[in-house]
Motif scaffolding. Structure first.
Motif, PDB file in Angstrom:
ATOM      1  N   THR A  44      74.315  78.412  77.442  1.00  9.84           N
ATOM      2  CA  THR A  44      73.211  78.190  76.470  1.00  9.84           C
ATOM      3  C   THR A  44      71.885  78.039  77.203  1.00  9.84           C
ATOM      4  O   THR A  44      70.830  78.446  76.731  1.00  9.84           O
ATOM      5  N   MET A  45      71.927  77.490  78.424  1.00 11.64           N
ATOM      6  CA  MET A  45      70.680  77.338  79.185  1.00 11.64           C
ATOM      7  C   MET A  45      70.086  78.720  79.480  1.00 11.64           C
ATOM      8  O   MET A  45      68.898  78.965  79.285  1.00 11.64           O
ATOM      9  N   VAL A  46      70.956  79.632  79.911  1.00  6.64           N
ATOM     10  CA  VAL A  46      70.415  80.933  80.323  1.00  6.64           C
ATOM     11  C   VAL A  46      69.986  81.723  79.083  1.00  6.64           C
ATOM     12  O   VAL A  46      69.002  82.454  79.110  1.00  6.64           O
ATOM     13  N   LEU A  47      70.667  81.449  77.961  1.00  2.00           N
ATOM     14  CA  LEU A  47      70.246  82.116  76.719  1.00  2.00           C
ATOM     15  C   LEU A  47      68.900  81.550  76.252  1.00  2.00           C
ATOM     16  O   LEU A  47      68.034  82.279  75.744  1.00  2.00           O
ATOM     17  N   ALA A  48      68.706  80.262  76.519  1.00  2.00           N
ATOM     18  CA  ALA A  48      67.406  79.659  76.153  1.00  2.00           C
ATOM     19  C   ALA A  48      66.299  80.361  76.940  1.00  2.00           C
ATOM     20  O   ALA A  48      65.238  80.706  76.395  1.00  2.00           O
ATOM     21  N   TRP A  49      66.565  80.647  78.222  1.00  2.00           N
ATOM     22  CA  TRP A  49      65.566  81.335  79.043  1.00  2.00           C
ATOM     23  C   TRP A  49      65.361  82.762  78.510  1.00  2.00           C
ATOM     24  O   TRP A  49      64.232  83.232  78.375  1.00  2.00           O
ATOM     25  N   MET A  92      62.863  89.085  90.925  1.00  2.00           N
ATOM     26  CA  MET A  92      62.997  89.602  89.584  1.00  2.00           C
ATOM     27  C   MET A  92      61.717  89.266  88.802  1.00  2.00           C
ATOM     28  O   MET A  92      61.526  88.150  88.347  1.00  2.00           O
ATOM     29  N   ASP A  93      60.786  90.181  88.670  1.00  2.00           N
ATOM     30  CA  ASP A  93      59.528  89.853  87.996  1.00  2.00           C
ATOM     31  C   ASP A  93      59.717  90.021  86.479  1.00  2.00           C
ATOM     32  O   ASP A  93      60.292  90.973  86.003  1.00  2.00           O
ATOM     33  N   GLN A  94      59.177  89.001  85.796  1.00  2.00           N
ATOM     34  CA  GLN A  94      59.558  88.914  84.367  1.00  2.00           C
ATOM     35  C   GLN A  94      58.775  89.912  83.513  1.00  2.00           C
ATOM     36  O   GLN A  94      59.188  90.256  82.431  1.00  2.00           O
ATOM     37  N   GLU A  95      57.592  90.398  83.960  1.00  2.00           N
ATOM     38  CA  GLU A  95      56.763  91.184  83.021  1.00  2.00           C
ATOM     39  C   GLU A  95      57.526  92.419  82.529  1.00  2.00           C
ATOM     40  O   GLU A  95      57.507  92.768  81.359  1.00  2.00           O
ATOM     41  N   THR A  96      58.291  93.062  83.426  1.00  2.00           N
ATOM     42  CA  THR A  96      58.793  94.401  83.049  1.00  2.00           C
ATOM     43  C   THR A  96      59.962  94.304  82.062  1.00  2.00           C
ATOM     44  O   THR A  96      60.381  95.285  81.511  1.00  2.00           O
ATOM     45  N   LEU A  97      60.529  93.097  81.822  1.00  2.00           N
ATOM     46  CA  LEU A  97      61.752  93.064  80.998  1.00  2.00           C
ATOM     47  C   LEU A  97      61.377  93.271  79.526  1.00  2.00           C
ATOM     48  O   LEU A  97      60.719  92.444  78.920  1.00  2.00           O
ATOM     49  N   VAL A 119      62.528  93.985  75.422  1.00  2.00           N
ATOM     50  CA  VAL A 119      63.447  93.204  74.577  1.00  2.00           C
ATOM     51  C   VAL A 119      64.876  93.724  74.707  1.00  2.00           C
ATOM     52  O   VAL A 119      65.809  92.977  74.967  1.00  2.00           O
ATOM     53  N   GLU A 120      65.046  95.100  74.682  1.00  2.00           N
ATOM     54  CA  GLU A 120      66.458  95.541  74.701  1.00  2.00           C
ATOM     55  C   GLU A 120      67.058  95.274  76.088  1.00  2.00           C
ATOM     56  O   GLU A 120      68.229  94.951  76.234  1.00  2.00           O
ATOM     57  N   GLU A 121      66.199  95.294  77.141  1.00  2.00           N
ATOM     58  CA  GLU A 121      66.764  94.938  78.469  1.00  2.00           C
ATOM     59  C   GLU A 121      67.281  93.498  78.430  1.00  2.00           C
ATOM     60  O   GLU A 121      68.345  93.176  78.929  1.00  2.00           O
ATOM     61  N   VAL A 122      66.484  92.626  77.785  1.00  2.00           N
ATOM     62  CA  VAL A 122      66.915  91.216  77.731  1.00  2.00           C
ATOM     63  C   VAL A 122      68.231  91.138  76.974  1.00  2.00           C
ATOM     64  O   VAL A 122      69.168  90.449  77.380  1.00  2.00           O
ATOM     65  N   ASN A 123      68.319  91.911  75.876  1.00  2.48           N
ATOM     66  CA  ASN A 123      69.588  91.835  75.123  1.00  2.48           C
ATOM     67  C   ASN A 123      70.757  92.304  75.981  1.00  2.48           C
ATOM     68  O   ASN A 123      71.852  91.746  75.961  1.00  2.48           O
ATOM     69  N   ARG A 124      70.477  93.329  76.828  1.00  2.00           N
ATOM     70  CA  ARG A 124      71.569  93.795  77.716  1.00  2.00           C
ATOM     71  C   ARG A 124      71.991  92.628  78.626  1.00  2.00           C
ATOM     72  O   ARG A 124      73.155  92.321  78.806  1.00  2.00           O
ATOM     73  N   HIS A 125      70.956  91.895  79.134  1.00  2.00           N
ATOM     74  CA  HIS A 125      71.268  90.749  80.007  1.00  2.00           C
ATOM     75  C   HIS A 125      72.110  89.734  79.234  1.00  2.00           C
ATOM     76  O   HIS A 125      73.074  89.190  79.759  1.00  2.00           O
TER      77      HIS A 125
END
Lengths: 199, 582, 123, 245
Positions: A78-83, C1-6, C8-14
């Motif tokens: 949940t922590m990493v999902l919060a991030w 890992m620089d945050q600007e390039t992520l 939304v769908e990349e985040v969902n993949r993560h």
């Protein structure tokens, strides 16, 4: 222009590619590795030198600890999902996951308290034998670290919004660093669980 | 000392925020420095009482001295228990409350951000927190003298089972104080490393860093990774003392005639391993900043680039790395086998190489330089032979066979005091004289400087050289009567009085320094921003004393830190932030 | 890992990756508990338990703590710390068995205690 | 002037109302006491101690010290019952325990809780005062080295204990018995076996006679408004513990 403010709080420094906070938290985790490392070497030396050393499962309640392990792993997720929610600029989802992590921490400490209560009621104290002594010190210190992490999360839950609105990138970094600390605390428990309970 | 307040803050901060709870690295540096000097003086005071008991056991102190001890001495005489308190607290105060805070907290905090062109430390609030954690730990340690039963009395190494069996609560307060000091050093270390990595001025590459910054970086890494095991050991010993656990208490322990009935099963060696895992890196934490300061002073006053700057940097890195794998040479006599002895003997010999490289590079830096014997230069040049003696006399202790005879004798006391007293503290004195003009805009008097330097140098040698003679005669350390109860010590007993006299005269020799230090703040000769004509950023880019935020604008660096007497340049020094033409 | 390039769908993949790692961690925990009840001999039990714990720890480290996409300098720091960690434990515990030969310390404390008990009973 | 007068009146009044009696008596031992053992042999282990007694009489243990008229020395007499609930603040003067000629002097003594005890070393040799409280006593164990002629800073005991044993880790024949009570009504018998307890408020009490070998023996006593009451006690041979017969 007047004297410069401290840079690289939000944007990483070009040649090192890291922000101040990230190096700071990783250095702190390195010193924590040495702290728990010293306690583990104390555990090993005491066990090797002891005439008799009780089996973990005879003295301790494995099932409570198993639940605790699952709780802590869930709180890591949940922590990493919060991030991740912050990366999607979704503050409300972030707040929900952060609250969930805080709740898991609370459950973990609750179960710990029950476990300690059981030990004390069977008058098993740190002074009884060295297995219990190192058990109480290791899990006690780990519990304090869990508590520390929860206090930081509580601060963000209550006052995080203003920081998120004014400086979103700084707030994201802060949450990421808190997450790193929390994952480290989970990592220590991942080693504590088999060493104390199963071997 | 009134830093001008044209800084970014709209209105100047209230007094208590600007001087007491300040987050400015310079104010914190001066707070650390002054507190550490006071603790050094207190530690010195304890030693003077110890020397009385060693030289004249059983003879009553003069009234004015006995009055200082209060209830601890009756009609001027104090027993072995109080002597042990003096000994344990002399070690603890001098190392953890005196030298480390002065070298790392004081000089590191003040000078490193200036030398790398940073406006402040990376985490100013954590920097303030580290000072206040240090002060709390320090006051706790001092407070433990006044509780019933007195301060900790099992040595600064606090070996169990003695430290755990000590019924008085001084040892518990010592442990709690240590946890505060370790937290303070940990916070400081993180701050230093992040500042040096992240906030270097543009153009200041790694190999253009002044050597002092390198020594503080390595010191910070040692503090970061070596201190936590002592914190863990402190927690274990605290549990042993309060919750009757038996981490360090072996089973079947006989305490004054009766077998102690407790669970037992612990191992005193566990404490020694964890303590010395910090112990040895700690002594490198003491020496590295002093090496850094001496390098700065020697380069500046011989008007010549440091000889072998790169080899000094790699040696200090290697020193930091090796310092983690040598700790058991303090434990040769604990029944370790030949495999462990051989391993630690080898690593100890290997670790002596980088220190010799740095020392030789410093000596060779004098060669061919046009040397100016300013007061800081006096201390820096005197540092070289003194640290040499300290280092070389350590070798017989590093080899397990010769250590059998020399372990825990006055030879050891002579060895480490030569490294710490005429070594590190001379380096720190040099640093105070060298950076005083930057911190206050005024120079410390040279006459008073000489009056302080020469007697202190002579007294130091008269104090510590006879200790080798006593040690080789087999006089063991931590004896309240200086060995007068032992037959083998009789031929060297007379040295005790000589050493004690020299110690007390050295106290008098510190008066010129105290007058000079506090006097020059108001009456010292005014100087502009670069009185020593140095090349590093803190002199060339910032006014003295530097305002909050240090530099009018962040300097860019064009060349190495020690560009002295370069061919075809009109001045004999080339500031780092001045572009190099053609 | 620089945050600007992520995006939304990349985040969902993560996020899917994180849930996968979550499942793996739970499975490993179950394994380590069941294995603990099977007696494979003291040494192997310890080995297996530590192996599983290291696997779980590296999962958490690599994915949750983003070590997989982190700069090499942080890996260097962790390696240095791990070296000192291993050195501390290895040398501290290693020293236990290393006793000077031909002296009363020749035997480990446990053996000395055993002799001590025998001599008591024989009186 | 008026204040002075008032003060005199109050103190006079105080004198009249406070009535106090005294308990006197003699403790004797009936029968032949077990023989004492010689310490001079053991003292040879420390040349300093042997030198101190080189030309003096032979040093004997002081277990059953009986005078010619049968008086028993080193018996600690104190009130055990009848003082419940009364508070007594500790006397100003301090008790001195000396270590002279490698022996504790006095061998048995009494002290009130909170009263100052000064431990002195009058020998030029090392003594180590080691206080060993009973198993469940609340007094702290203490271990102080006294390497030369010196006094320890005055110390106080908080909890009553009869006896609190003192020994010396350096000389194994040195013992002292410090009896701590929380009121001032106690005394130790001298060579003639006599003791005297003054200013005892009138009432019924239990007096107890304690000897280090022959344990504790309570005796009922009533103290009159003023004047003395005579209480004698005789230790008999059968009270001697078997191992000493």
């Amino acid at each position: 222009m007047s004297t410069a403010e401290i840079q690289y709080i939000e944007t990483p420094r070009p040649d090192t590619g890291l922000t101040n906070g990230k190096i700071g938290i990783w250095l702190f985790l390195a010193s924590e590795v040495m702290l728990f490392g010293a306690l583990f070497s104390a555990y090993v030396l005491l066990r090797v030198g002891a005439e008799t050393w009780p089996m973990g499962r005879d003295v301790l309640n494995i099932w409570l600890a198993l639940v605790n392990t699952v709780v802590l792993i869930t709180s890591s997720v949940t922590m990493v999902l919060a991030w991740a929610a912050l990366m999607k600029n979704n503050y409300s989802e972030h707040k929900k996951f952060l609250a969930l992590t805080f709740l898991c921490g609370l459950i973990f400490l609750g179960i710990k308290a029950v476990e300690y209560g059981q030990k004390f009621s069977h008058d098993l104290f740190p002074s009884t034998n060295n297995f219990l002594a190192i058990y109480f010190v290791l899990t006690g210190l780990h519990g304090l670290h869990v508590l520390g992490g929860m206090i930081v999360m509580l601060y963000f839950l209550l006052f995080g919004r203003k920081n998120w609105v004014e400086r979103p990138k700084m707030y994201t970094n802060r949450i990421e660093n808190t997450g790193l600390y929390w994952h480290f605390v989970d990592l220590v428990w991942i080693f504590l669980f088999p060493v104390l309970y199963l071997l | 000392m009134t830093p001008s307040e044209k800084s970014a803050h709209s209105k100047p901060l209230p007094f208590w925020k600007r001087y007491i709870f300040s987050t400015d690295h310079k104010v914190i540096g001066i707070q650390y420095g002054v507190t550490a000097l006071i603790f050094l003086f207190i530690g010195f005071l304890l030693m003077m009482f110890m020397r009385w008991s060693i030289a004249f056991p059983g003879r009553p102190l003069p009234e004015w001295a006995a009055a200082l001890l209060g209830p601890n001495s009756t009609s001027g005489i104090f027993g072995p228990e109080f002597y042990n308190q003096l000994g344990a607290m002399h070690g603890t105060i001098m190392i953890f409350l005196g030298v480390v805070p002065l070298a790392v907290g004081g000089f590191g905090n003040y000078v490193v951000p200036l030398q790398i062109g940073a406006p402040d430390m990376a985490f100013p609030k954590i920097n303030m927190m580290s000072y206040w954690a240090f002060l709390t730990g320090g006051l706790l340690m001092l407070f433990s003298f006044f509780i019933e039963g007195g301060a900790a009395k099992s040595g600064w190494t606090a070996y169990p089972p003695l430290a755990v069996l000590d019924a008085d609560s001084g040892q518990t307060i010592w442990l709690v104080g240590m946890v505060f000091l370790i937290t303070s050093s940990l916070l400081g270390a993180i701050n230093f490393i992040v500042t040096i990595i992240q906030l270097r001025a543009p153009g200041l590459t790694w190999m253009r860093l002044p050597f002092f910054v390198w020594s503080e970086l390595v010191t910070a890494f040692i503090l970061l990774l070596a201190f936590p095991p002592l914190e863990a050991a402190g927690v274990l010993q605290l549990m042993d003392r309060i919750a009757d656990t038996n981490f360090f208490m072996p089973s079947g322990l006989v305490v004054s005639g009766e077998i102690r009935e407790a669970a037992g099963g612990g191992s005193p060696l566990l404490w020694q391993h964890l303590f010395w895992f910090l112990g040895h890196p700690e002594v490198y934490v003491l020496i590295l900043p002093a090496l850094g300061i001496v390098a700065e002073i020697i380069a500046n006053n011989s008007r010549k680039p440091l000889w072998g700057y790169r080899s000094m940097v790699y040696s200090s890195l290697f020193l930091g790395f090796m310092s983690f794998v040598v700790w058991s040479h303090h434990m040769y006599l604990t029944g370790m086998g030949s495999v462990m002895n051989a391993f630690f003997q080898t690593t100890t010999m290997i670790i002596s190489i980088p220190s010799v490289i740095i020392l030789s590079a410093l000596i060779l830096s004098l060669w061919g330089g046009s040397i100016r014997f300013t007061v800081p230069m006096l201390f820096a040049v005197a540092f070289l032979p003194m640290f040499g003696i300290g280092g070389l006399t350590g070798l017989p202790l590093g080899i397990s066979t010769s250590d059998i005879h020399l372990h825990d004798t006055y030879y050891v006391i002579g060895h480490f005091h030569y490294v710490v007293a005429p070594g590190v503290i001379f380096g720190l004195f040099g640093g105070i004289y060298y950076w005083f003009p930057k911190a206050t805009g005024r120079k410390m008097g040279t006459v008073l400087g000489h009056l302080h330097f020469w007697p202190t140098l002579i007294c130091m040698n008269v104090i510590f050289m006879p200790m080798f003679i006593q040690g080789l005669a087999g006089v063991s350390r931590r004896l309240y009567d200086g060995g007068s109860a032992y037959a083998h010590a009789q031929p060297v007993l007379h040295w005790n009085a000589v050493i004690s006299m020299a110690a007390w005269t050295m106290a008098i020799a510190q008066i010129p320094f105290i007058l000079n230090f506090f006097g020059s703040i108001f009456f010292g000769k005014k100087v502009e921003s670069n009185p020593w004509e140095a090349t590093t950023l803190e002199w060339t880019a910032a006014p003295s004393p530097p305002p909050h935020g240090n530099f009018p604008e962040i300097p860019t660096v064009y060349c190495g830190p020690y560009e002295y007497s370069q061919p075809n340049s009109e001045t004999d020094f080339h500031p780092q932030n001045q572009p190099v033409e053609a | 890992m620089d945050q600007e390039t992520l995006s939304v769908e990349e985040v969902n993949r993560h996020v899917k990756l994180y849930l996968g790692v979550f499942a793996a961690l739970l499975v490993l925990t179950a394994i380590t508990v069941t294995v603990a009840f099977v007696d494979l001999g003291h040494g192997t039990n310890i080995g297996v338990a530590l192996l599983i714990a290291t696997a779980k720890a590296s999962l958490v480290g690599l994915f949750f703590m983003h070590l997989k996409w982190e700069r090499k300098s942080l890996h260097g720091l962790l390696l240095l710390t791990f070296f000192f960690f291993a050195g501390m434990i290895g040398l501290t515990v290693g020293g236990y068995w290393d006793t000077p030969n031909g002296t009363v310390h020749d035997r480990t404390p446990v053996e000395i205690q055993a002799i001590h008990h025998q001599s008591e009973r024989s009186e | 002037m008026r204040h002075l007068f008032a003060i005199c009146a109050v103190s006079a009044l105080m004198a009249i109302t406070v009535q106090a009696g005294t308990i006197k008596g003699k403790v004797s031992f009936e029968g032949t006491p077990p023989p004492e053992k010689s310490i001079t042999e053991a003292m040879k282990s420390d040349p300093n101690c042997a030198a101190l007694h080189a030309n003096g009489p032979e040093v004997m243990t002081e277990h059953y010290v009986v005078g010619e008229d049968g008086g028993l020395k080193w018996v600690f007499v104190r009130i055990t019952e009848g003082l419940e609930g009364q508070k007594f603040d500790p006397p100003k003067e301090s008790v001195l325990l000396d270590q002279e000629g490698c022996l504790y002097k006095p061998h048995v003594f009494g002290i009130q809780t909170g009263q100052d005890l000064i431990i002195r070393n009058s020998d030029a040799t090392l003594h180590n005062v080691h206080i060993i409280p009973g198993r469940d006593s609340k007094n702290p164990e203490m271990n102080k080295g006294m390497p030369f002629k010196m006094d320890l800073p005055p110390m106080q005991f908080e909890y009553p204990e009869v006896p609190l044993r003192f020994k010396c880790d350096v000389h194994r024949w040195m013992f002292a018995y410090c009896n701590i009570v929380d009121h001032p009504f106690f005394d130790t018998t001298d060579e003639t076996g006599s003791f005297e307890i003054k200013d005892v408020p009138p009432g019924d009490y239990t007096l107890s006679f304690w000897h280090k070998k022959m344990q504790d023996h309570p005796v009922k006593v009533t103290v009159p408004a003023e004047g003395e009451v005579e209480v004698n006690f005789t230790f008999t041979e059968d009270m001697v513990p078997s191992r000493d017969r």
